[in-house]
Write a protein that holds these residues in place. Structure first.
Motif, PDB file in Angstrom:
ATOM      1  N   ARG A 104       0.836  -1.209   0.000  1.00  0.00           N
ATOM      2  CA  ARG A 104       0.000   0.000   0.000  1.00  0.00           C
ATOM      3  C   ARG A 104       0.867   1.253   0.000  1.00  0.00           C
ATOM      4  O   ARG A 104       1.970   1.260   0.537  1.00  0.00           O
ATOM      5  CB  ARG A 104      -0.920  -0.001   1.220  1.00  0.00           C
ATOM      6  CG  ARG A 104      -1.902  -1.165   1.253  1.00  0.00           C
ATOM      7  CD  ARG A 104      -2.847  -1.109   2.460  1.00  0.00           C
ATOM      8  NE  ARG A 104      -2.337  -0.399   3.612  1.00  0.00           N
ATOM      9  CZ  ARG A 104      -1.674  -0.955   4.623  1.00  0.00           C
ATOM     10  NH1 ARG A 104      -1.420  -2.236   4.620  1.00  0.00           N
ATOM     11  NH2 ARG A 104      -1.272  -0.230   5.636  1.00  0.00           N
ATOM     12  N   LEU A 105       0.345   2.302  -0.578  1.00  0.00           N
ATOM     13  CA  LEU A 105       1.065   3.576  -0.606  1.00  0.00           C
ATOM     14  C   LEU A 105       1.216   4.182   0.784  1.00  0.00           C
ATOM     15  O   LEU A 105       2.109   4.994   1.007  1.00  0.00           O
ATOM     16  CB  LEU A 105       0.357   4.569  -1.523  1.00  0.00           C
ATOM     17  CG  LEU A 105       0.485   4.271  -3.013  1.00  0.00           C
ATOM     18  CD1 LEU A 105      -0.453   5.161  -3.803  1.00  0.00           C
ATOM     19  CD2 LEU A 105       1.911   4.436  -3.478  1.00  0.00           C
ATOM     20  N   ASP A 106       0.350   3.788   1.715  1.00  0.00           N
ATOM     21  CA  ASP A 106       0.432   4.361   3.063  1.00  0.00           C
ATOM     22  C   ASP A 106       1.306   3.525   4.011  1.00  0.00           C
ATOM     23  O   ASP A 106       1.319   3.776   5.213  1.00  0.00           O
ATOM     24  CB  ASP A 106      -0.963   4.571   3.656  1.00  0.00           C
ATOM     25  CG  ASP A 106      -1.733   3.269   3.865  1.00  0.00           C
ATOM     26  OD1 ASP A 106      -1.252   2.197   3.451  1.00  0.00           O
ATOM     27  OD2 ASP A 106      -2.848   3.335   4.416  1.00  0.00           O
ATOM     28  N   GLU A 107       2.061   2.562   3.458  1.00  0.00           N
ATOM     29  CA  GLU A 107       3.013   1.833   4.301  1.00  0.00           C
ATOM     30  C   GLU A 107       3.976   2.850   4.902  1.00  0.00           C
ATOM     31  O   GLU A 107       4.440   3.761   4.222  1.00  0.00           O
ATOM     32  CB  GLU A 107       3.817   0.821   3.486  1.00  0.00           C
ATOM     33  CG  GLU A 107       3.058  -0.390   3.022  1.00  0.00           C
ATOM     34  CD  GLU A 107       2.739  -1.386   4.122  1.00  0.00           C
ATOM     35  OE1 GLU A 107       3.252  -1.259   5.249  1.00  0.00           O
ATOM     36  OE2 GLU A 107       1.969  -2.296   3.831  1.00  0.00           O
ATOM     37  N   GLU A 108       4.303   2.685   6.154  1.00  0.00           N
ATOM     38  CA  GLU A 108       5.206   3.605   6.842  1.00  0.00           C
ATOM     39  C   GLU A 108       6.622   3.549   6.265  1.00  0.00           C
ATOM     40  O   GLU A 108       7.260   4.571   6.023  1.00  0.00           O
ATOM     41  CB  GLU A 108       5.231   3.262   8.330  1.00  0.00           C
ATOM     42  CG  GLU A 108       6.159   4.114   9.148  1.00  0.00           C
ATOM     43  CD  GLU A 108       6.198   3.669  10.597  1.00  0.00           C
ATOM     44  OE1 GLU A 108       7.246   3.851  11.222  1.00  0.00           O
ATOM     45  OE2 GLU A 108       5.200   3.127  11.101  1.00  0.00           O
ATOM     46  N   LEU A 109       7.123   2.331   6.047  1.00  0.00           N
ATOM     47  CA  LEU A 109       8.502   2.155   5.627  1.00  0.00           C
ATOM     48  C   LEU A 109       8.649   0.794   4.953  1.00  0.00           C
ATOM     49  O   LEU A 109       8.038  -0.182   5.385  1.00  0.00           O
ATOM     50  CB  LEU A 109       9.420   2.208   6.858  1.00  0.00           C
ATOM     51  CG  LEU A 109      10.908   2.272   6.648  1.00  0.00           C
ATOM     52  CD1 LEU A 109      11.310   3.616   6.029  1.00  0.00           C
ATOM     53  CD2 LEU A 109      11.637   2.092   7.978  1.00  0.00           C
TER      54      LEU A 109
END
Length: 149
Positions: A104-109
């Motif tokens: 996902r694009l909202d993965e933290e790192l």
């Protein structure tokens, strides 16, 4: 900063130095373009990280497969580089990537770890993993590199 001759440094020395440079002093390259950071460097092992951003999207709105592929290619090839003496080089001959989960694009790192399997006279092999910040496996792969001694 004093000019550094990369050809006079071993792969391990060069990557350790690169990991300490502020972003403004790093040479342009794929790492700069993607915002990759060198987190760990030891002989035969390298860990890179990057933070997903909207520009990494595919038409489905998730991270394009080229991003984890590039993270793996960089981590595995640089792991090979850490085993080479000054003046030696390498290039990727083959890259195999297995995607395990949607990223996902909202993965933290994203963390890309490369580990050497074998270094011979003309070729080297390595394996790698891409995980999220919690250690969940997202992709894994292998590479074969041609060595120039």
């Amino acid at each position: 900063m004093t000019a550094v001759d990369p050809a006079a440094m071993s792969g391990l020395e060069l990557l350790r130095l690169a990991g300490t440079l502020p972003e403004s002093e790093r040479p342009p390259g794929i790492g700069s373009l993607l915002g990759m950071e060198i987190d760990e460097v030891e002989e035969g092992r390298v860990v890179f990280s990057l933070r997903p951003r909207p520009e990494f999207a595919n038409p489905l709105g998730t991270v394009h497969g080229g991003i984890p592929s590039t993270l793996l290619d960089s981590a595995m090839a640089c792991a090979v580089h850490t085993t080479l003496p000054a003046g030696a080089g390498y290039t990727s001959l083959e890259l195999k990537v297995n995607f395990v989960r949607t990223i996902r694009l909202d993965e933290e790192l994203l963390l890309g770890e490369g580990t050497v399997i074998h270094v011979g006279g003309r070729t080297a092999t390595a394996e790698g993993r891409v995980t999220d910040a919690t250690g969940r496996l997202l992709a894994h792969g292998t590479t074969t590199c041609m060595l120039f001694r």
